[in-house]
Design a protein around this motif. Structure first.
Motif, PDB file in Angstrom:
ATOM      1  N   THR A   1      -4.220   1.299  -3.486  1.00 22.14           N
ATOM      2  CA  THR A   1      -3.486   0.548  -2.610  1.00 22.14           C
ATOM      3  C   THR A   1      -3.884  -0.755  -2.613  1.00 22.14           C
ATOM      4  O   THR A   1      -2.909  -1.606  -2.462  1.00 22.14           O
ATOM      5  CB  THR A   1      -3.782   1.326  -1.171  1.00 22.14           C
ATOM      6  N   GLU A   2      -5.214  -1.133  -2.533  1.00 22.99           N
ATOM      7  CA  GLU A   2      -5.761  -2.559  -2.391  1.00 22.99           C
ATOM      8  C   GLU A   2      -5.256  -3.198  -3.647  1.00 22.99           C
ATOM      9  O   GLU A   2      -5.248  -4.666  -3.544  1.00 22.99           O
ATOM     10  CB  GLU A   2      -7.200  -2.331  -2.342  1.00 22.99           C
ATOM     11  N   PHE A   3      -4.708  -2.585  -4.810  1.00 22.55           N
ATOM     12  CA  PHE A   3      -4.385  -3.520  -6.030  1.00 22.55           C
ATOM     13  C   PHE A   3      -2.801  -3.414  -6.405  1.00 22.55           C
ATOM     14  O   PHE A   3      -2.550  -4.189  -6.999  1.00 22.55           O
ATOM     15  CB  PHE A   3      -4.998  -2.975  -7.222  1.00 22.55           C
ATOM     16  N   ALA A   4      -2.178  -2.872  -5.354  1.00 20.57           N
ATOM     17  CA  ALA A   4      -0.742  -2.717  -5.666  1.00 20.57           C
ATOM     18  C   ALA A   4       0.008  -3.715  -4.977  1.00 20.57           C
ATOM     19  O   ALA A   4      -0.008  -4.033  -3.722  1.00 20.57           O
ATOM     20  CB  ALA A   4      -0.290  -1.281  -5.225  1.00 20.57           C
ATOM     21  N   PHE A   5       0.971  -4.492  -5.663  1.00 23.17           N
ATOM     22  CA  PHE A   5       1.662  -5.528  -5.041  1.00 23.17           C
ATOM     23  C   PHE A   5       3.384  -5.337  -5.618  1.00 23.17           C
ATOM     24  O   PHE A   5       3.684  -4.738  -6.767  1.00 23.17           O
ATOM     25  CB  PHE A   5       1.371  -6.893  -5.655  1.00 23.17           C
ATOM     26  N   GLU A   6       4.238  -5.646  -4.590  1.00 19.10           N
ATOM     27  CA  GLU A   6       5.564  -5.618  -4.969  1.00 19.10           C
ATOM     28  C   GLU A   6       5.862  -7.304  -5.501  1.00 19.10           C
ATOM     29  O   GLU A   6       5.435  -8.197  -5.018  1.00 19.10           O
ATOM     30  CB  GLU A   6       6.664  -5.594  -3.813  1.00 19.10           C
TER      31      GLU A   6
ATOM     32  N   SER B   1       0.790  -1.115   0.064  1.00 16.39           N
ATOM     33  CA  SER B   1      -0.104   0.211  -0.110  1.00 16.39           C
ATOM     34  C   SER B   1       0.860   1.125   0.137  1.00 16.39           C
ATOM     35  O   SER B   1       0.370   2.432  -0.476  1.00 16.39           O
ATOM     36  CB  SER B   1      -0.783  -0.225   1.296  1.00 16.39           C
ATOM     37  N   TYR B   2       1.892   1.233   0.554  1.00 15.48           N
ATOM     38  CA  TYR B   2       2.984   2.531   0.810  1.00 15.48           C
ATOM     39  C   TYR B   2       3.278   3.030  -0.625  1.00 15.48           C
ATOM     40  O   TYR B   2       3.635   4.415  -0.571  1.00 15.48           O
ATOM     41  CB  TYR B   2       4.033   2.150   1.747  1.00 15.48           C
ATOM     42  N   ILE B   3       3.298   2.420  -1.822  1.00 13.61           N
ATOM     43  CA  ILE B   3       4.002   2.727  -2.880  1.00 13.61           C
ATOM     44  C   ILE B   3       3.005   4.006  -3.493  1.00 13.61           C
ATOM     45  O   ILE B   3       3.601   4.938  -3.824  1.00 13.61           O
ATOM     46  CB  ILE B   3       4.148   1.609  -3.887  1.00 13.61           C
ATOM     47  N   PHE B   4       1.802   3.810  -3.351  1.00  9.55           N
ATOM     48  CA  PHE B   4       0.905   4.784  -3.725  1.00  9.55           C
ATOM     49  C   PHE B   4       0.286   5.701  -2.508  1.00  9.55           C
ATOM     50  O   PHE B   4      -0.822   6.292  -2.584  1.00  9.55           O
ATOM     51  CB  PHE B   4      -0.273   4.322  -4.502  1.00  9.55           C
ATOM     52  N   GLY B   5       1.424   5.794  -1.565  1.00  7.44           N
ATOM     53  CA  GLY B   5       1.237   6.808  -0.472  1.00  7.44           C
ATOM     54  C   GLY B   5       0.041   6.463   0.458  1.00  7.44           C
ATOM     55  O   GLY B   5      -0.813   7.316   1.150  1.00  7.44           O
ATOM     56  N   ASN B   6      -0.197   5.294   0.606  1.00  3.00           N
ATOM     57  CA  ASN B   6      -1.501   4.660   1.403  1.00  3.00           C
ATOM     58  C   ASN B   6      -2.656   5.143   1.106  1.00  3.00           C
ATOM     59  O   ASN B   6      -3.894   5.353   1.752  1.00  3.00           O
ATOM     60  CB  ASN B   6      -0.996   4.859   2.970  1.00  3.00           C
ATOM     61  N   GLN B   7      -2.802   5.739  -0.308  1.00  3.01           N
ATOM     62  CA  GLN B   7      -4.127   6.409  -0.572  1.00  3.01           C
ATOM     63  C   GLN B   7      -5.059   5.737  -1.504  1.00  3.01           C
ATOM     64  O   GLN B   7      -4.303   5.007  -2.491  1.00  3.01           O
ATOM     65  CB  GLN B   7      -3.986   7.723  -1.128  1.00  3.01           C
TER      66      GLN B   7
ATOM     67  N   VAL C   1      13.411   8.375  -4.438  1.00  2.00           N
ATOM     68  CA  VAL C   1      14.753   7.416  -3.994  1.00  2.00           C
ATOM     69  C   VAL C   1      14.264   7.024  -2.628  1.00  2.00           C
ATOM     70  O   VAL C   1      14.530   5.945  -2.186  1.00  2.00           O
ATOM     71  CB  VAL C   1      15.888   8.455  -3.871  1.00  2.00           C
ATOM     72  N   ALA C   2      13.752   7.692  -1.758  1.00  2.75           N
ATOM     73  CA  ALA C   2      13.161   7.210  -0.537  1.00  2.75           C
ATOM     74  C   ALA C   2      12.054   5.892  -0.756  1.00  2.75           C
ATOM     75  O   ALA C   2      12.109   4.720  -0.060  1.00  2.75           O
ATOM     76  CB  ALA C   2      12.081   8.195   0.532  1.00  2.75           C
ATOM     77  N   VAL C   3      11.231   5.881  -1.790  1.00  2.00           N
ATOM     78  CA  VAL C   3      10.433   4.977  -1.930  1.00  2.00           C
ATOM     79  C   VAL C   3      11.154   3.801  -2.233  1.00  2.00           C
ATOM     80  O   VAL C   3      10.839   2.492  -2.289  1.00  2.00           O
ATOM     81  CB  VAL C   3       9.033   5.172  -3.030  1.00  2.00           C
ATOM     82  N   ALA C   4      12.212   4.064  -3.514  1.00  5.24           N
ATOM     83  CA  ALA C   4      12.902   2.821  -4.053  1.00  5.24           C
ATOM     84  C   ALA C   4      13.738   2.357  -3.064  1.00  5.24           C
ATOM     85  O   ALA C   4      13.861   0.745  -2.859  1.00  5.24           O
ATOM     86  CB  ALA C   4      13.812   3.537  -5.074  1.00  5.24           C
ATOM     87  N   LYS C   5      14.123   2.963  -2.086  1.00  2.44           N
ATOM     88  CA  LYS C   5      14.976   2.416  -0.937  1.00  2.44           C
ATOM     89  C   LYS C   5      14.214   1.435  -0.116  1.00  2.44           C
ATOM     90  O   LYS C   5      14.403   0.096   0.341  1.00  2.44           O
ATOM     91  CB  LYS C   5      15.503   3.513  -0.025  1.00  2.44           C
ATOM     92  N   ARG C   6      12.872   1.643   0.068  1.00  4.69           N
ATOM     93  CA  ARG C   6      12.131   0.842   0.998  1.00  4.69           C
ATOM     94  C   ARG C   6      11.695  -0.181   0.198  1.00  4.69           C
ATOM     95  O   ARG C   6      11.464  -1.489   0.625  1.00  4.69           O
ATOM     96  CB  ARG C   6      10.673   1.737   1.435  1.00  4.69           C
ATOM     97  N   MET C   7      11.330  -0.104  -1.199  1.00  7.72           N
ATOM     98  CA  MET C   7      11.255  -1.210  -2.005  1.00  7.72           C
ATOM     99  C   MET C   7      12.354  -2.203  -2.033  1.00  7.72           C
ATOM    100  O   MET C   7      11.956  -3.593  -1.840  1.00  7.72           O
ATOM    101  CB  MET C   7      10.945  -0.696  -3.478  1.00  7.72           C
ATOM    102  N   LEU C   8      13.435  -1.749  -1.925  1.00  7.26           N
ATOM    103  CA  LEU C   8      14.663  -2.758  -2.002  1.00  7.26           C
ATOM    104  C   LEU C   8      14.604  -3.250  -0.600  1.00  7.26           C
ATOM    105  O   LEU C   8      15.026  -4.793  -0.784  1.00  7.26           O
ATOM    106  CB  LEU C   8      16.010  -1.915  -2.286  1.00  7.26           C
ATOM    107  N   GLU C   9      14.347  -2.778   0.625  1.00 13.45           N
ATOM    108  CA  GLU C   9      14.477  -3.101   1.784  1.00 13.45           C
ATOM    109  C   GLU C   9      13.301  -4.396   1.875  1.00 13.45           C
ATOM    110  O   GLU C   9      13.514  -5.742   2.393  1.00 13.45           O
ATOM    111  CB  GLU C   9      14.253  -2.166   2.987  1.00 13.45           C
ATOM    112  N   SER C  10      12.010  -3.885   1.153  1.00 14.50           N
ATOM    113  CA  SER C  10      11.204  -4.929   1.393  1.00 14.50           C
ATOM    114  C   SER C  10      11.393  -6.474   0.335  1.00 14.50           C
ATOM    115  O   SER C  10      11.172  -7.394   0.790  1.00 14.50           O
ATOM    116  CB  SER C  10       9.841  -4.350   0.939  1.00 14.50           C
ATOM    117  N   LYS C  11      12.065  -5.806  -0.757  1.00 17.63           N
ATOM    118  CA  LYS C  11      12.531  -7.136  -1.487  1.00 17.63           C
ATOM    119  C   LYS C  11      13.586  -7.965  -1.024  1.00 17.63           C
ATOM    120  O   LYS C  11      13.180  -9.391  -0.987  1.00 17.63           O
ATOM    121  CB  LYS C  11      13.063  -6.492  -2.915  1.00 17.63           C
ATOM    122  N   ARG C  12      14.416  -7.185  -0.083  1.00 20.34           N
ATOM    123  CA  ARG C  12      15.426  -8.127   0.266  1.00 20.34           C
ATOM    124  C   ARG C  12      14.781  -9.015   1.564  1.00 20.34           C
ATOM    125  O   ARG C  12      15.024 -10.171   1.882  1.00 20.34           O
ATOM    126  CB  ARG C  12      16.428  -7.463   1.181  1.00 20.34           C
TER     127      ARG C  12
END
Lengths: 171, 65
Positions: free
Chosen positions: A49-54, A39-45, B20-31
């Protein structure tokens, strides 16, 4: 000329909160894939958010004495798994390449090759690449969506802004 | 007072910082996910599912599928 395999490896859905899938190659290399709600990628908004996945794909077990060789069946397998996971057309997957060892560019190239090779699935996907960084760090990220995602333009705009409300990375 | 070009530059820098802040968090999450994958394979239920998949793959090979 190398022939394109017609079907991928059989895979299993292991489930869990991070939507885990696994498959095994002919050389007995086990791969796991995860789609973690993010959810954080799109700022928790809402609304994304409910459709976003890493997304992550990783070798879980490698019985070979070296790195797994290139395998043309893997991209086909990936598209089968993506077809399964993207059952909702609003789904958005974000991928980032590891950059700690300086090989992020090569990983990005490989992922893009997989994506290009796999463009024969039931569903059609689009991938938007965002490469950015500072003088000391560089990041390769991608957004993947179904081509019929009704919110595609908004998702792209939101990702480009990368959440104006993003303040605390721990939340 | 800052001129429009400088203003745009500052906004661009602010966006870049956020990216950059979001990318760093994404990398942390990926690890973390990568570690989770390494841990998964040790779990009995995952091992059982993998063994079942291996069995199915072997049957498929035998049938020449």
């Amino acid at each position: 000329m190398q022939s394109v395999p017609k079907r991928g490896y059989e895979y299993i859905f292991l489930g869990g909160e991070n939507n885990t899938y696994a498959f095994i190659t002919d050389q007995q290399v086990i791969y796991e894939l995860k789609f973690k709600p993010s959810s954080y990628i799109f700022g928790n908004q809402p609304p994304f958010t409910e459709f976003a996945f890493e997304f992550v794909i990783e070798v879980a077990e490698n019985p070979l004495p070296k790195l797994p060789p290139p395998d043309a069946v893997i991209p086909i397998t990936l598209v089968s798994i993506f077809n399964d996971f993207f059952s909702l057309k609003e789904t958005v997957v974000v991928y980032i390449c590891e950059n700690a060892d300086g090989h992020a560019k090569a990983r990005n190239r490989k992922f893009t090759q997989w994506f290009e090779q796999a463009k024969i699935g039931r569903l059609s996907f689009v991938k938007f690449d965002y490469h950015f960084g500072t003088a000391t760090e560089f990041f390769y990220t991608s957004l993947i969506m179904r081509i019929d995602n009704p919110r595609m333009a908004d998702v792209i705009t939101s990702f480009q802004k990368l959440s104006v409300d993003y303040k605390n990375p721990e939340k | 007072m800052i001129n429009p070009i400088e203003q745009e530059l500052r906004e661009h820098e602010a966006i870049q910082k956020r990216m950059v802040a979001v990318a760093k968090r994404m990398l942390e999450s990926k690890r973390q996910l990568q570690q989770e994958i390494r841990d998964d394979i040790q779990k009995p239920d995952v091992q059982a599912a993998i063994n079942e998949l291996k069995k199915r793959n072997a049957e498929r090979t035998e049938k020449g599928v």
